[in-house]
Design a protein around this motif. Sequence first.
Motif, mmCIF file in Angstrom:
data_model
loop_
_atom_site.group_PDB
_atom_site.id
_atom_site.type_symbol
_atom_site.label_atom_id
_atom_site.label_comp_id
_atom_site.label_asym_id
_atom_site.label_seq_id
_atom_site.Cartn_x
_atom_site.Cartn_y
_atom_site.Cartn_z
ATOM 1 N N GLY A 106 0.842 -1.175 0.000
ATOM 2 C CA GLY A 106 0.000 0.000 0.000
ATOM 3 C C GLY A 106 0.873 1.219 0.000
ATOM 4 N N THR B 1 -19.305 1.369 2.582
ATOM 5 C CA THR B 1 -18.022 2.038 2.761
ATOM 6 C C THR B 1 -17.079 1.199 3.604
ATOM 7 O OG1 THR B 1 -19.377 3.998 2.826
ATOM 8 C CG2 THR B 1 -17.059 4.289 3.247
ATOM 9 N N ARG C 213 -14.385 -0.979 2.020
ATOM 10 C CA ARG C 213 -13.135 -0.419 1.495
ATOM 11 C C ARG C 213 -12.105 -0.183 2.581
ATOM 12 N NH1 ARG C 213 -17.849 -0.678 -1.302
ATOM 13 N NH2 ARG C 213 -17.444 -0.495 -3.492
ATOM 14 N N TYR D 31 -9.863 -4.144 2.582
ATOM 15 C CA TYR D 31 -10.479 -4.637 1.355
ATOM 16 C C TYR D 31 -10.082 -6.058 1.020
ATOM 17 C CZ TYR D 31 -6.341 -1.816 0.333
ATOM 18 O OH TYR D 31 -5.137 -1.210 0.395
ATOM 19 N N ILE D 32 -9.189 -6.657 1.797
ATOM 20 C CA ILE D 32 -8.830 -8.035 1.499
ATOM 21 C C ILE D 32 -9.852 -8.977 2.110
ATOM 22 C CG2 ILE D 32 -7.045 -9.749 1.864
ATOM 23 C CD1 ILE D 32 -5.112 -7.367 1.649
ATOM 24 N N PHE E 169 -3.988 -14.453 0.854
ATOM 25 C CA PHE E 169 -3.421 -13.249 0.239
ATOM 26 C C PHE E 169 -2.179 -12.802 0.995
ATOM 27 C CE2 PHE E 169 -2.999 -8.754 -0.513
ATOM 28 C CZ PHE E 169 -3.159 -8.701 -1.873
ATOM 29 N N THR F 13 1.499 -12.434 -0.877
ATOM 30 C CA THR F 13 2.276 -11.206 -1.017
ATOM 31 C C THR F 13 3.521 -11.246 -0.151
ATOM 32 O OG1 THR F 13 0.790 -10.265 0.617
ATOM 33 C CG2 THR F 13 0.381 -9.728 -1.663
ATOM 34 N N PHE G 217 -2.787 -17.518 -5.149
ATOM 35 C CA PHE G 217 -3.854 -16.830 -5.864
ATOM 36 C C PHE G 217 -4.782 -17.823 -6.537
ATOM 37 C CE2 PHE G 217 -4.227 -12.267 -6.243
ATOM 38 C CZ PHE G 217 -3.245 -11.875 -5.375
ATOM 39 N N ARG H 101 -7.048 -18.853 -3.861
ATOM 40 C CA ARG H 101 -7.851 -17.716 -3.424
ATOM 41 C C ARG H 101 -8.977 -17.446 -4.416
ATOM 42 N NH1 ARG H 101 -7.186 -12.263 -4.407
ATOM 43 N NH2 ARG H 101 -8.101 -10.927 -2.841
ATOM 44 N N GLU H 102 -8.693 -17.611 -5.691
ATOM 45 C CA GLU H 102 -9.727 -17.378 -6.700
ATOM 46 C C GLU H 102 -10.940 -18.269 -6.457
ATOM 47 O OE1 GLU H 102 -10.156 -15.249 -8.982
ATOM 48 O OE2 GLU H 102 -8.259 -14.222 -8.777
ATOM 49 N N ARG I 171 -16.552 -9.598 -6.154
ATOM 50 C CA ARG I 171 -15.333 -10.332 -5.839
ATOM 51 C C ARG I 171 -14.606 -9.743 -4.638
ATOM 52 N NH1 ARG I 171 -12.020 -13.022 -9.265
ATOM 53 N NH2 ARG I 171 -10.314 -11.627 -8.772
ATOM 54 N N LEU I 172 -14.605 -8.450 -4.568
ATOM 55 C CA LEU I 172 -13.733 -7.816 -3.590
ATOM 56 C C LEU I 172 -14.523 -7.052 -2.546
ATOM 57 C CD1 LEU I 172 -10.681 -7.772 -3.586
ATOM 58 C CD2 LEU I 172 -10.782 -5.473 -4.442
ATOM 59 N N ILE J 38 -5.741 1.379 7.797
ATOM 60 C CA ILE J 38 -4.863 2.204 8.614
ATOM 61 C C ILE J 38 -5.276 3.664 8.492
ATOM 62 C CG2 ILE J 38 -2.518 3.032 8.859
ATOM 63 C CD1 ILE J 38 -1.600 0.350 7.873
#
Lengths: 413, 268, 169
Positions: free
Chosen positions: A41, A83, A86, A89-90, A133, A137, A152, A155-156, A169-170, A411
């Motif tokens: 990020g 909201t 977001r 968002y993971i 995830f 990463t 991934f 995860r998909e 999806r997210l 954060i």
Amino acid sequence: MKTPRREYPNRLEPFFENLVFDRDDNTMVINFGPQHPSAHGQLRLILELDGEQIVKAVPDIGYLHRGMEKMAENMIYNEFLPTTDRMDYIAATSNNYGFALAVEKLLGIEAPRRAQIIRTMLLELNRIISHLFWLATHALDVGAMSIFLYCFREREFAMDLMEDYCGARLTHSAVRIGGVPLDLPDGWIEKLAHYINKLPKDIEDYEGLLDQNRIWKMRLEDVGVIPPEMAETWGCSGPTLRGSGIPWDIRKEEPYELYDELDFDVPVTDSCDSYGRYKLYMQEMRESIKILKQLIPMYKESDPQIMAHAPQYISAPKEDIMTQNYSLMQHFVLVTQGMRPPVGEVYVATESPKGELGFYINSQGGPYPYRLKVRAPSFWHTSILQELLVGHYIADVVTIIGNLNIVFGEIDR
Amino acid sequence: MMRRYQEKGDVQKKAYYNDRFWVAPQIPKDPVESDEIFAKDLESLKSKFEIKEAYIQRGQMVVYIDPKDNRDVLKHLKEELAYNFLSELSAIDWLAQKGEFEIFYQMLSTSKRKRMRVKCFIKEKEAIESVCDIYKSADWAEREMYDMFGVIVNNHPYMKRILMPDDWQGHPLRKDYPLHGDEFAQWYEVDKIFGKEYRDIIGPENRDSAYVNERDTKHFARIRHEVRFGEEPSKEPTDLMKEYQEEGGVFLIKKFKKDKSITLKERK
Amino acid sequence: MAQHQVRYLQDGGLPVLLTTADKILQWGRSNSLWALTYGLACCAIEMMASGASRYDFDRFGTIFRASPRQADLMIVAGTLTKKHAEFIRRLYDQMAEPKWVISMGSCANTGGMFNTYATVQGVDRVIPVDIYLPGCAPRPETLQYAVMMLQKQIRRESAFQKLKPKRLV
Ligand code: SF4
């Protein structure tokens, strides 16, 4: 000094802040971020180095501050729910859930049993998504590219399950205040069963690739050691806290929803380092699978009601709205004006994949919250960097950042 | 006609309709004696400090203290009463109503499995003592409180803005700060990158989410009415966006053939 | 979203006759679009997903680079805040010509749902944008579609025309 000729209309002068040599004490100041591929990020770190060792670290955040708390004060409760997606968002559902639970506590209502089961399923599925995830990463940062691709892939599959349920999806918004919007679609349970049957083997595969991997061990063992006292005073939570040997899981200690009926263990390790936390995350995924397995029979036995019955605050089910005049009127009022919770305040903490996610809501009886504060676990985990990084080598910085599992949406909010 | 006077102290959105006879219900406040552990904690606190009010709401104890005592109270809570986590700290703006900020400390004791909230009120220009040497987690939370509300914290090691840029003006979470920002906020990036003289060229921010400019073809054409760069917007539906490639294909690049593709029955 | 009118005649936006050399060059460019990983928020996760195993961005010749100096395409994925705006401009300036920008997600297009004091209302207030990709978050397929559209657009352009002035450059 003559100002350089500007071809572009912007006033940004070139700056050399990225690298500063200080002749007197032989330290070097390096600017890391805010746009760094492995900063997860928009983290900016200002590092003071002595050779390769860090003597001082100043994290700088706020590059993703979007004013969500201010938005909350200008929105009715139901409007704010998307909201919250977001933020982290993971694992968006865990945020939705945290917020919905806080509002439910404020209203004094409880979701019906089937809704609770579906929510718990989604929460645990999100925990798996988030942990996969994280592993992807984190491994990519440390240099293990293939783990990224494998994770991934798994995860998909989970994302498809989420998509089947809620269509996104997210950014799921899969939980509503007072319940869930929909029952599970046909065949979903079978797909879920298929997924959780094959996932343990995949987790074993990852462990086979990483556990004894020399590079992985060298880069993680004894890196980012958080002793228990430090974890306590910096307000760590979730896996970061349990990685320091403090067995505190809100699901277990202050059970909400169905967690007191479910049988699961809370993995704890007292190695305190990144490697220990990695093992912990893997173990947590297995526990989530265990929980999901128990939920499937529970779902089949439950009654089909999915929204709480509280006409003052929650709209009636769609069939009622379509057939009964009063339900339609009440739905109309709730949508246009919003529900008006009683005067008072609540702080509700839930265990999100990252740690303790708390919502503090102060209501003055109006349709908008008077003050809403989000206690996001990553915020506190990032603040620890200023103490944690000191003494480490520059190469360990990405390991530590990746290992703390921080997400900038929550954060900066 | 005269425009109705509006309060400037609180510019947040207001409910447009209020029932005249509606009285908001209250969440019940239970006496602290109803819970053993909290009663003991309160006893211990009362013996040392001035407690203005204390009750239990939704299972958590709320204690109002004197803002001057905040360090001592938290220290007492940490050392004597085993509240080992400070999980949250922030302020609430009551400037328009009382000219005060309300500061709350959300505490957690893992050994007792209890959460409590310590609260105090300070005046607008007053400062509060930092607690970040007792709980280090207060470090950033206090900075955030300063950034968002302008509450000054004394003896903090690094009292700077944390979320907003250093050169920001105003404290966004105050009730007199508009949601869309003041003038400084709205032109911040333009002023910083291009300079004030570019304000006219770039134009004001569009805050209307329903804004459509038919002639601005570079931006948003209607769906299925997309046109090529620089052409007039079309009234008829176009099929420009249906094809990925030019007619005749692209050299060396395979074209997707629908009839040749297969669909898996079951996911592997 | 910035409110402005583009003057196509002056700004060289009209289609031009292409020569063979043009075609070859632009064919090469369009098929090796290296993207700068400009992940800012949630959309970045979808951008990563499109680079990962299922969606496999490499098929389009799109490889993510972490350095602006090696990239031709900037995919702005996520919310641009006022605090960050300066840096996106700096990184854009560091990219070598020719360069393109895809603005991914409603936040990057118009500020999206974040109609607040802290969010830039569309990256086109700061840098010129070639393709706007709607969605919150856009699926990986849509990002690939956007890249394909951009490739198509690049193939139509002339390679040797004097660098077309875009607004804000
Ligand atoms: S467009 Fe939506 S998903 Fe993308 S960054 Fe903005 S809020 Fe996140």
